[in-house]
Design a protein around this motif. Structure first.
Motif: not given
Length: 235
Positions: A127-134
């Motif tokens: 799997q591949s993915y990108l995330y932005c988290a606070a």
């Protein structure tokens, strides 16, 4: 001479060991298993991180349920959730509002949650993915899997756009968005762009297969969050 050398080593150990224990104690935190965990949101699925699986956790060790217009998430292991029908391609923005009802109520230090984009082969070892988290302490992090984990801003960056909780158990809300437009991929928090990357730095061997793919949401371990308004728009 030998006795002096042994004594010196003993003194050095006394100095170094408390520092090591303190530094680890400030970061180490075991994932808890959520009572009554599991998934009950139609069409949705998820995958916990590999290290959580190695420790014996499963997807049922966290909780993902639909309550009214919100997804109520309680972790447990670090986990990514998605609905395979939720896909985005070309130029787009995916955003949602994340409300932590009681900051750090399940943790000893702040943990992040946020938006996932560019998901491909989700649920597999490729799997591949990108995330932005606070984080509720004013930081954000941009990270991905491709399939190994990779970081885009280290262990996180402080930005005034990221809301800070008034204190432990205080409520905190963040609006998080990720956008793909032309050759740029950006993250915005509370309507301010906090990070921007060239697509060429992301769609490359060892990182993303493409910026087209499934979108969803991501949570670190031991968090409780309500998610509303998850949607995709075309740019």
């Amino acid at each position: 001479m030998q006795r002096t050398f042994v004594l010196a080593l003993a003194l050095l150990a006394l100095v170094l060991i408390p520092v090591a224990i303190f530094s680890q104690g400030g970061q180490m935190e075991n994932s808890r298993s959520v009572a009554g965990g599991g998934m009950s949101a139609k069409g949705w699925t998820g995958k916990i991180d590999a290290k959580e699986e190695t420790a014996g956790m499963t997807l049922n060790s966290a909780k993902f349920v639909k309550e009214g217009d919100a997804f109520h998430v309680i972790t447990g292991p670090a986990v990514t959730y998605w609905n395979p029908a939720n896909k985005a391609s070309g130029n787009y923005t995916v955003k949602a509002t994340f409300r932590e009802p009681k900051f750090m109520s399940l943790m000893t230090h702040p943990h992040p949650y946020g938006i996932v984009i560019a998901g491909n082969d989700l649920g597999t070892d490729q799997q591949s993915y990108l995330y932005c988290a606070a984080y509720g302490d004013g930081k954000f992090i941009v990270r991905g899997f491709g399939p190994a984990a990779f970081q885009m801003n280290g262990r996180g960056t402080v930005d005034p756009a990221v809301n800070k909780a008034a204190g432990k158990d205080a409520p905190i809300t963040q609006e998080i968005a990720m956008s793909v437009k032309g050759d740029k991929v950006t993250c915005s928090i509370n309507n301010k762009e906090v990070a921007s990357y060239d697509k060429s730095a992301l769609v490359t061997p060892g990182k993303l297969k493409s910026t087209d793919g499934v979108y969803g949401v991501r949570f670190a371990h031991n968090t409780e969050v309500f998610v509303t308004g998850l949607k995709k728009t075309k740019n």
